[in-house]
Motif scaffolding. Structure first.
Motif, mmCIF file in Angstrom:
data_model
loop_
_atom_site.group_PDB
_atom_site.id
_atom_site.type_symbol
_atom_site.label_atom_id
_atom_site.label_comp_id
_atom_site.label_asym_id
_atom_site.label_seq_id
_atom_site.Cartn_x
_atom_site.Cartn_y
_atom_site.Cartn_z
ATOM 1 N N TRP A 146 -52.249 31.056 -10.989
ATOM 2 C CA TRP A 146 -51.011 30.372 -10.089
ATOM 3 C C TRP A 146 -50.443 29.135 -10.350
ATOM 4 O O TRP A 146 -49.029 28.775 -9.937
ATOM 5 N N SER A 147 -50.815 28.437 -11.182
ATOM 6 C CA SER A 147 -50.064 27.451 -12.088
ATOM 7 C C SER A 147 -48.645 27.880 -13.250
ATOM 8 O O SER A 147 -48.825 27.321 -13.601
ATOM 9 N N ALA A 148 -49.707 29.692 -13.722
ATOM 10 C CA ALA A 148 -48.147 29.573 -14.635
ATOM 11 C C ALA A 148 -47.132 29.962 -14.051
ATOM 12 O O ALA A 148 -47.090 30.620 -13.114
ATOM 13 N N GLY A 149 -46.042 29.185 -14.717
ATOM 14 C CA GLY A 149 -44.062 29.914 -14.567
ATOM 15 C C GLY A 149 -44.212 31.175 -15.688
ATOM 16 O O GLY A 149 -44.620 31.357 -16.857
ATOM 17 N N ILE A 150 -42.919 32.307 -15.324
ATOM 18 C CA ILE A 150 -42.694 32.622 -16.354
ATOM 19 C C ILE A 150 -41.932 31.818 -17.449
ATOM 20 O O ILE A 150 -40.976 31.432 -17.512
ATOM 21 N N SER A 415 -52.181 25.577 -18.213
ATOM 22 C CA SER A 415 -53.496 26.239 -16.736
ATOM 23 C C SER A 415 -54.245 26.457 -17.250
ATOM 24 O O SER A 415 -55.740 26.948 -16.840
ATOM 25 N N GLY A 416 -54.700 26.748 -18.802
ATOM 26 C CA GLY A 416 -56.562 26.934 -19.643
ATOM 27 C C GLY A 416 -56.516 28.614 -19.785
ATOM 28 O O GLY A 416 -58.012 28.561 -20.245
ATOM 29 N N LEU A 417 -55.384 28.880 -19.080
ATOM 30 C CA LEU A 417 -55.780 30.958 -18.854
ATOM 31 C C LEU A 417 -54.536 31.353 -20.537
ATOM 32 O O LEU A 417 -53.436 31.392 -20.429
ATOM 33 N N VAL A 418 -55.783 31.909 -21.332
ATOM 34 C CA VAL A 418 -55.229 33.056 -22.546
ATOM 35 C C VAL A 418 -55.101 34.127 -21.619
ATOM 36 O O VAL A 418 -55.833 34.914 -21.089
ATOM 37 N N ALA A 419 -54.163 35.193 -21.459
ATOM 38 C CA ALA A 419 -54.233 36.104 -21.648
ATOM 39 C C ALA A 419 -54.850 36.936 -23.025
ATOM 40 O O ALA A 419 -54.876 37.061 -23.633
ATOM 41 N N PRO A 420 -56.145 38.382 -22.223
ATOM 42 C CA PRO A 420 -56.556 38.759 -23.614
ATOM 43 C C PRO A 420 -55.605 39.732 -24.451
ATOM 44 O O PRO A 420 -54.770 40.269 -23.395
ATOM 45 N N GLY A 421 -55.664 39.598 -25.541
ATOM 46 C CA GLY A 421 -55.146 40.147 -26.525
ATOM 47 C C GLY A 421 -53.924 39.865 -26.429
ATOM 48 O O GLY A 421 -52.948 40.280 -27.873
ATOM 49 N N THR A 422 -52.994 38.261 -27.071
ATOM 50 C CA THR A 422 -52.006 38.105 -26.777
ATOM 51 C C THR A 422 -52.684 37.011 -27.463
ATOM 52 O O THR A 422 -51.665 36.616 -28.691
ATOM 53 N N VAL A 424 -51.664 33.707 -26.329
ATOM 54 C CA VAL A 424 -50.941 32.998 -25.957
ATOM 55 C C VAL A 424 -51.448 32.668 -24.352
ATOM 56 O O VAL A 424 -51.813 32.479 -23.328
ATOM 57 N N LEU A 425 -51.668 30.788 -24.247
ATOM 58 C CA LEU A 425 -52.069 29.837 -23.631
ATOM 59 C C LEU A 425 -50.818 30.005 -23.064
ATOM 60 O O LEU A 425 -49.667 29.447 -23.030
ATOM 61 N N LEU A 426 -51.424 30.240 -21.669
ATOM 62 C CA LEU A 426 -50.027 29.721 -20.423
ATOM 63 C C LEU A 426 -50.277 28.889 -20.044
ATOM 64 O O LEU A 426 -50.753 27.871 -19.881
ATOM 65 N N ASN A 427 -48.491 28.173 -19.232
ATOM 66 C CA ASN A 427 -48.527 26.760 -18.995
ATOM 67 C C ASN A 427 -48.942 26.758 -17.578
ATOM 68 O O ASN A 427 -49.393 27.491 -16.469
ATOM 69 N N ASN A 428 -48.571 25.522 -17.112
ATOM 70 C CA ASN A 428 -49.051 25.371 -15.762
ATOM 71 C C ASN A 428 -47.589 24.245 -14.569
ATOM 72 O O ASN A 428 -48.482 23.364 -14.274
ATOM 73 N N GLU A 429 -47.183 24.925 -15.490
ATOM 74 C CA GLU A 429 -45.496 24.182 -15.403
ATOM 75 C C GLU A 429 -45.201 24.521 -13.334
ATOM 76 O O GLU A 429 -44.569 23.809 -12.771
ATOM 77 N N MET A 430 -45.833 25.321 -12.507
ATOM 78 C CA MET A 430 -46.169 25.986 -11.146
ATOM 79 C C MET A 430 -46.007 24.830 -10.928
ATOM 80 O O MET A 430 -45.653 23.464 -9.500
ATOM 81 N N ASP A 431 -47.014 23.624 -10.722
ATOM 82 C CA ASP A 431 -47.574 21.948 -10.874
ATOM 83 C C ASP A 431 -46.271 20.755 -10.428
ATOM 84 O O ASP A 431 -45.715 19.734 -9.932
ATOM 85 N N ASP A 432 -44.854 21.240 -11.427
ATOM 86 C CA ASP A 432 -43.921 20.780 -11.525
ATOM 87 C C ASP A 432 -42.889 20.558 -11.025
ATOM 88 O O ASP A 432 -41.572 19.785 -10.172
ATOM 89 N N PHE A 433 -43.319 22.242 -9.921
ATOM 90 C CA PHE A 433 -42.148 22.186 -7.874
ATOM 91 C C PHE A 433 -43.093 21.223 -7.031
ATOM 92 O O PHE A 433 -43.941 20.945 -7.272
ATOM 93 N N ALA A 434 -42.165 20.611 -6.166
ATOM 94 C CA ALA A 434 -42.583 20.019 -5.138
ATOM 95 C C ALA A 434 -43.691 20.934 -4.308
ATOM 96 O O ALA A 434 -42.827 22.038 -3.438
ATOM 97 N N LEU A 435 -44.932 21.468 -4.491
ATOM 98 C CA LEU A 435 -45.449 22.429 -3.521
ATOM 99 C C LEU A 435 -45.480 22.437 -2.509
ATOM 100 O O LEU A 435 -46.417 23.463 -2.188
ATOM 101 N N GLN A 436 -45.772 21.230 -2.275
ATOM 102 C CA GLN A 436 -45.971 20.507 -0.749
ATOM 103 C C GLN A 436 -45.081 19.343 -1.056
ATOM 104 O O GLN A 436 -45.081 18.479 -1.340
#
Length: 594
Positions: A146-150, A415-422, A424-436
């Motif tokens: 949930w922390s990862a943007g496209i 984000s610490g999450l690598v999509a298996p087989g890729t 690719v270590l995904l970002n955690n840019e969703m925290d750069d939004f004003a989530l709250q």
């Protein structure tokens, strides 16, 4: 078929001490054109005497130079350098993240800003980041699916190669593919960063398969290989945009995120577009400043700060008085950042007002030259250090093209999450939004509706790649550093304005204020004890490394990783400056025979 997804759309402590502290590393060289006179006309149209790359890793610097030796331009070199950094600095950036590419096309004289910032997936809603009791879920915002943007970086490679490059994408990505396949030595910052993030990264089987491939965590001196990432890069090289956002890679990305409880779709990936935007431009003393527009907050904040400061001759002030004025400009710019800035495709930004010299004059009038202005609201959280989770590089080629590029996965290893087989270590840019609304993010900065998440929206960023252009000098600069990026680039500009060379600018001591918390944080050598005491007497809270007795929280002793290049057209020289805080970075210049 390859296709591009494209939419138009104060100087710190005493100057003399800075010069003494700024010791150039052996990798930074000065190249003088063989026939360069001692001085040249301000109107001379001569080109640089060679190619130059300054980056956070010597393998990336060499990749950029190699591509230019093979006939590529600065834009091909930007792809090569960025891709290699994505392989060797997973701590800082990668294919699973995004970035901003500020480009100058020497043939047309045009400056281009390529926005490859990550976007929110269609599932993004603020209420997805709340716990059952309604409180903010910090873990979900910073870790995992949930922390990862496209991601945006692969789309930028395809677009820049097709639109501005002289070589096919396969040529520019070749060094990164080779290094991912063969491996590279793990350096201390990599190993240390993994240990600090290990508990999160080892939650996910795809991440464990990459980082624990030999059964143990990477340690300094190990050879780190990423065969899955090499294959992902090959598909990108062969098929361009579709090689990453569709096909096998796209399917694996969606499956990997959703297997961990996220909600990505193939449509989220295929809809991604890079956006070309008009850079922010303004004048400071004898410099034309070209810098990042929204969704970066850096350019507008930079313009505000420099236009507030412009009437003062900072070089004639003592350390405390100079720092006080610079801090007060920072305070006001960051206050406006909080309330007004976001993705310009989703919110109306009062950009004309914020960039107005009249508006800057009004802000300047509120500064008391002898007393700190208390911030309206105070946060109880410190500004966290971020000098390792983003990266910047600067490039100038022999034709006069240039690139200033800042890219990131946000926090340490994203984000610490690598999509298996890729790979690719995904970002955690969703925290750069004003989530709250009103709740500070990981860097202690807040936001409200202008930066709230919406499907396809880009989060606000502090990345500030910048060009400085005067009659005789051209400089390219930028740095990582979270919210401190903006103030580090500010201090770099003030350093160039005071006459420092590229390496001295890269080595400058640094300090920062971001409105909330109402604190000046500083590196260990930024202030003398006397200067710190004078600032406190003015009403400032000064947070020095290890200094808790004086009310500080003990900020880190070093920040950032500034990489810069200067072309002096008057003397015909090209020089690079690589931040001495980073031992694996390098700035290299190669002369070109005319």
């Amino acid at each position: 078929m390859s296709r591009s997804r494209f939419a138009s759309a104060g100087l710190p402590a005493l100057l003399l001490s800075m010069l003494l502290l700024a010791v150039a590393p052996s990798c930074a060289r000065d190249v003088r054109a063989p026939d360069a006179p001692a001085a040249r006309s301000a109107q001379n149209t001569a080109t640089p005497p060679g190619n130059a790359v300054a980056s956070a890793h010597t393998l990336a610097t060499e990749a950029g130079l190699q591509v230019m030796r093979e006939g590529g331009n600065a834009f091909d070199a930007a792809i090569a350098t960025s891709a290699v950094l994505s392989v060797v600095e997973p701590i800082s950036s990668g294919l699973g993240g995004g970035g901003f590419f500020l480009l100058h096309d020497a043939r047309t004289g045009r400056d281009i800003f390529v926005d490859a910032r990550e976007t929110a997936p269609a599932s993004a809603q603020s209420d997805r980041y709340r716990k059952p009791d309604g409180s903010f879920d910090r873990d979900r915002a910073e870790n995992g699916p949930w922390s990862a943007g496209i991601p945006g970086l692969p789309a930028a490679f395809a677009h820049i190669a097709e639109t501005y490059g002289a070589l096919p994408l396969s040529k520019s990505l070749a060094p990164a593919i080779r290094i991912a396949e063969e491996g590279f030595p793990v350096y201390a910052r990599f190993a240390r960063g993994y240990q600090s993030r290990r508990a999160v990264m080892e939650r996910y089987p795809g991440t464990r398969a990459v980082f624990l491939a030999d059964g143990q965590a990477p340690k300094e001196g190990d050879t780190f290989r990423q065969p899955d990432l090499a294959n992902t890069l090959r598909l990108l090289a062969e098929r361009g945009f579709d090689g990453f956002y569709g096909g096998d890679t796209g399917a694996k990305l969606v499956a990997g995120v959703n297997a961990e409880g996220g909600e990505w779709t193939a449509a989220d990936l295929s809809a991604y577009k890079v956006v070309e935007r008009e850079p922010i431009r303004f004048r400071y003393h004898d410099w034309d400043v070209v810098t990042a527009p929204p969704p970066s907050s850096g350019g507008i904040a930079m313009a505000q700060m420099l236009q507030i400061l412009e009437p003062w001759d900072l070089t004639k002030l003592d350390d405390a008085a100079r720092t006080h004025l610079v801090v007060e400009s920072m305070r006001r710019a960051f206050r406006d950042r909080t309330f007004y800035l976001g993705d310009p495709d989703f919110v109306k930004i009062p950009q004309r007002t914020l960039l107005s010299r009249d508006y800057a004059a009004g802000l300047r009038a509120t500064i008391n030259p002898a007393k700190a202005t208390p911030s309206d609201l105070l946060s109880g959280d410190p500004t966290p250090l971020e000098d390792e989770e983003t990266t910047h590089f600067s490039i100038v080629d022999a034709a006069g093209n240039r690139a200033a590029v800042t890219q990131t996965v946000n926090l340490l290893f994203g984000s610490g999450l690598v999509a298996p087989g890729t790979g690719v270590l995904l970002n955690n840019e969703m925290d750069d939004f004003a989530l709250q609304p009103g709740v500070p993010n990981a860097f202690g900065v807040m936001g409200f509706e202008a930066n709230a998440p919406k499907p396809g929206k880009r989060p606000l960023s502090s990345m500030t790649p910048t060009f400085l252009v005067s009659d005789d000098r051209v400089a390219v600069l930028g740095t990582p550093g979270g919210s401190r990026i903006i103030t580090m680039v500010l201090l770099g500009i003030l350093g160039y304005d005071a006459g420092l060379d590229a390496q001295s600018v890269a080595a400058l001591p640094r300090y920062h204020h971001q409105w909330m918390p109402d604190t000046i944080s500083a590196e260990s050598d930024a202030f003398s004890a006397d200067t710190a005491a004078k600032l406190r007497a003015m009403g400032h809270t000064v947070d020095l490394p290890g200094d808790r007795a004086a009310g500080g929280r003990g900020s880190s002793h070093v920040w950032g990783n500034l990489q810069t290049i200067e072309w002096n057209r008057a003397t015909g020289t090209l020089t690079g400056g690589s931040d001495p805080r980073n031992p694996v970075g390098s700035a290299k210049v190669e002369a070109i025979a005319r």
